[in-house]
Structure formats: structure tokens, C-alpha cells
Design a protein around this motif. Structure first.
Motif, mmCIF file in Angstrom:
data_model
loop_
_atom_site.group_PDB
_atom_site.id
_atom_site.type_symbol
_atom_site.label_atom_id
_atom_site.label_comp_id
_atom_site.label_asym_id
_atom_site.label_seq_id
_atom_site.Cartn_x
_atom_site.Cartn_y
_atom_site.Cartn_z
ATOM 1 N N PHE A 260 20.221 83.877 98.567
ATOM 2 C CA PHE A 260 19.510 83.836 97.298
ATOM 3 C C PHE A 260 18.039 83.541 97.540
ATOM 4 C CE2 PHE A 260 23.868 82.922 96.244
ATOM 5 C CZ PHE A 260 24.064 83.624 95.066
ATOM 6 N N TYR A 261 17.199 83.986 96.619
ATOM 7 C CA TYR A 261 15.773 83.692 96.679
ATOM 8 C C TYR A 261 15.550 82.200 96.471
ATOM 9 C CZ TYR A 261 10.791 84.012 95.584
ATOM 10 O OH TYR A 261 9.428 83.845 95.576
ATOM 11 N N GLY A 262 16.316 81.615 95.558
ATOM 12 C CA GLY A 262 16.199 80.174 95.312
ATOM 13 C C GLY A 262 15.705 79.838 93.925
ATOM 14 N N GLY A 263 15.682 80.799 93.034
ATOM 15 C CA GLY A 263 15.237 80.585 91.657
ATOM 16 C C GLY A 263 13.794 80.999 91.478
ATOM 17 N N LEU A 264 13.565 81.859 90.511
ATOM 18 C CA LEU A 264 12.207 82.323 90.213
ATOM 19 C C LEU A 264 11.557 81.380 89.210
ATOM 20 C CD1 LEU A 264 13.082 86.101 89.896
ATOM 21 C CD2 LEU A 264 11.726 85.054 91.712
ATOM 22 N N HIS A 265 10.236 81.300 89.229
ATOM 23 C CA HIS A 265 9.481 80.408 88.363
ATOM 24 C C HIS A 265 8.399 81.183 87.620
ATOM 25 C CE1 HIS A 265 11.283 76.818 90.160
ATOM 26 N NE2 HIS A 265 11.247 77.505 91.290
ATOM 27 N N CYS A 266 7.898 80.638 86.535
ATOM 28 C CA CYS A 266 6.834 81.271 85.758
ATOM 29 C C CYS A 266 5.666 81.657 86.660
ATOM 30 C CB CYS A 266 6.318 80.319 84.674
ATOM 31 S SG CYS A 266 7.421 80.160 83.284
ATOM 32 N N GLY A 267 5.151 82.841 86.405
ATOM 33 C CA GLY A 267 3.987 83.325 87.143
ATOM 34 C C GLY A 267 4.311 84.053 88.424
ATOM 35 N N GLU A 268 5.566 84.009 88.872
ATOM 36 C CA GLU A 268 5.913 84.707 90.115
ATOM 37 C C GLU A 268 5.847 86.212 89.897
ATOM 38 O OE1 GLU A 268 8.555 83.288 93.111
ATOM 39 O OE2 GLU A 268 9.210 81.700 91.742
ATOM 40 N N CYS A 269 5.325 86.902 90.910
ATOM 41 C CA CYS A 269 5.162 88.351 90.852
ATOM 42 C C CYS A 269 6.192 89.025 91.749
ATOM 43 C CB CYS A 269 3.766 88.742 91.298
ATOM 44 S SG CYS A 269 2.484 88.100 90.198
ATOM 45 N N LEU A 270 6.691 90.150 91.283
ATOM 46 C CA LEU A 270 7.648 90.950 92.026
ATOM 47 C C LEU A 270 7.544 92.376 91.511
ATOM 48 C CD1 LEU A 270 10.984 90.739 90.301
ATOM 49 C CD2 LEU A 270 9.553 88.727 90.098
ATOM 50 N N SER A 271 8.321 93.273 92.054
ATOM 51 C CA SER A 271 8.385 94.645 91.570
ATOM 52 C C SER A 271 9.815 94.943 91.182
ATOM 53 C CB SER A 271 7.929 95.628 92.648
ATOM 54 O OG SER A 271 6.573 95.456 92.940
ATOM 55 N N ILE A 272 9.982 95.679 90.087
ATOM 56 C CA ILE A 272 11.303 96.061 89.608
ATOM 57 C C ILE A 272 11.403 97.582 89.660
ATOM 58 C CG2 ILE A 272 10.640 96.101 87.175
ATOM 59 C CD1 ILE A 272 13.474 94.757 86.730
ATOM 60 N N PHE A 273 12.579 98.081 90.033
ATOM 61 C CA PHE A 273 12.751 99.523 90.154
ATOM 62 C C PHE A 273 13.198 100.104 88.827
ATOM 63 C CE2 PHE A 273 14.797 103.506 91.252
ATOM 64 C CZ PHE A 273 13.828 104.060 92.082
ATOM 65 N N GLU A 274 12.368 100.998 88.266
ATOM 66 C CA GLU A 274 12.706 101.692 87.026
ATOM 67 C C GLU A 274 12.977 103.151 87.331
ATOM 68 O OE1 GLU A 274 10.034 101.208 83.762
ATOM 69 O OE2 GLU A 274 9.943 99.042 83.984
ATOM 70 N N LYS A 275 14.103 103.657 86.808
ATOM 71 C CA LYS A 275 14.453 105.057 87.012
ATOM 72 C C LYS A 275 13.323 105.946 86.506
ATOM 73 C CE LYS A 275 19.359 104.245 86.468
ATOM 74 N NZ LYS A 275 20.535 104.485 85.657
ATOM 75 N N ASN A 276 13.074 107.026 87.195
ATOM 76 C CA ASN A 276 12.062 108.034 86.860
ATOM 77 C C ASN A 276 10.628 107.531 86.998
ATOM 78 O OD1 ASN A 276 14.145 109.892 86.185
ATOM 79 N ND2 ASN A 276 14.242 109.026 84.137
ATOM 80 N N ILE A 277 10.444 106.270 87.361
ATOM 81 C CA ILE A 277 9.096 105.720 87.532
ATOM 82 C C ILE A 277 8.908 105.227 88.958
ATOM 83 C CG2 ILE A 277 7.480 103.913 86.832
ATOM 84 C CD1 ILE A 277 8.693 104.030 84.049
ATOM 85 N N GLY A 278 9.880 104.475 89.467
ATOM 86 C CA GLY A 278 9.783 103.862 90.787
ATOM 87 C C GLY A 278 9.533 102.375 90.658
ATOM 88 N N TRP A 279 8.857 101.800 91.646
ATOM 89 C CA TRP A 279 8.592 100.358 91.663
ATOM 90 C C TRP A 279 7.443 100.017 90.729
ATOM 91 C CZ3 TRP A 279 12.172 97.386 93.543
ATOM 92 C CH2 TRP A 279 13.010 97.873 94.546
ATOM 93 N N VAL A 280 7.685 99.061 89.837
ATOM 94 C CA VAL A 280 6.687 98.637 88.857
ATOM 95 C C VAL A 280 6.385 97.155 89.094
ATOM 96 C CG1 VAL A 280 6.233 98.317 86.390
ATOM 97 C CG2 VAL A 280 7.565 100.295 87.169
ATOM 98 N N PRO A 281 5.103 96.802 89.275
ATOM 99 C CA PRO A 281 4.757 95.388 89.458
ATOM 100 C C PRO A 281 4.912 94.622 88.146
ATOM 101 C CG PRO A 281 2.779 96.729 89.401
ATOM 102 C CD PRO A 281 3.934 97.675 89.358
ATOM 103 N N VAL A 282 5.564 93.459 88.214
ATOM 104 C CA VAL A 282 5.782 92.619 87.032
ATOM 105 C C VAL A 282 5.543 91.157 87.389
ATOM 106 C CG1 VAL A 282 7.425 94.190 85.914
ATOM 107 C CG2 VAL A 282 8.266 92.454 87.486
ATOM 108 N N ARG A 283 5.412 90.355 86.342
ATOM 109 C CA ARG A 283 5.231 88.905 86.495
ATOM 110 C C ARG A 283 6.261 88.226 85.594
ATOM 111 N NH1 ARG A 283 0.646 88.644 84.152
ATOM 112 N NH2 ARG A 283 1.285 87.600 82.245
ATOM 113 N N LEU A 284 6.863 87.163 86.061
ATOM 114 C CA LEU A 284 7.857 86.417 85.294
ATOM 115 C C LEU A 284 7.172 85.385 84.410
ATOM 116 C CD1 LEU A 284 10.950 85.868 84.932
ATOM 117 C CD2 LEU A 284 10.649 84.053 86.622
ATOM 118 N N GLU A 285 7.581 85.331 83.133
ATOM 119 C CA GLU A 285 7.060 84.336 82.196
ATOM 120 C C GLU A 285 8.195 83.838 81.319
ATOM 121 O OE1 GLU A 285 4.179 82.990 82.341
ATOM 122 O OE2 GLU A 285 3.161 84.397 83.660
#
Length: 72
Positions: free
Chosen positions: A21-46
């Protein structure tokens, strides 16, 4: 590293292919999520009324799509 976005103990987390496991995500953490037909999209957790992702490309907030692939 690529994994699956999950909810664990009321907090978003990531489980990787090797079972760790990553160990739990926290506010402000940045990652990329895979969206169909788009690819990797940068996002931030809030946190507003619940956990949300903020799409950095479109300045759009959306609920966390648990079960989707993410990259950190």
C-alpha cells in the motif's frame, strides 16, 4: 509506480501490483489517474465534504473514482 485507487480506513490509498500500500493519501498530494480515451491526467487530492480530485488541466473537481489506475 502504478496501482489501483482504493478507500481504506476512510482515506484514499493506493494498492500496488506487488500487494503493498502507498500508506494513505493526504490533502494536496499529486498523482495521475488514467482516463479512458484521454490517458494519464494529473490530479491533486483535496477534501471538501468528502475526498475529491482536482483536475489540473481543466480546473475541474470530481469525486474519487475508486478502482481506477493511478500513477505516483
Amino acid at each position: 509506480m502504478i496501482g489501483i485507487l482504493i478507500k481504506l480506513n476512510d482515506r484514499p490509498d493506493i494498492i500496488f501490483e506487488n500487494g503493498t500500500f502507498y500508506g494513505g493519501l493526504h490533502c494536496g498530494e499529486c498523482l495521475s489517474i488514467f482516463e479512458k480515451n484521454i490517458g494519464w491526467v494529473p490530479v491533486r487530492l483535496e477534501f471538501t465534504d468528502d475526498w475529491v480530485l482536482v483536475d489540473g488541466n481543466r480546473a475541474k473537481t470530481f469525486p474519487i473514482p475508486y478502482g481506477d489506475h493511478v500513477k505516483v
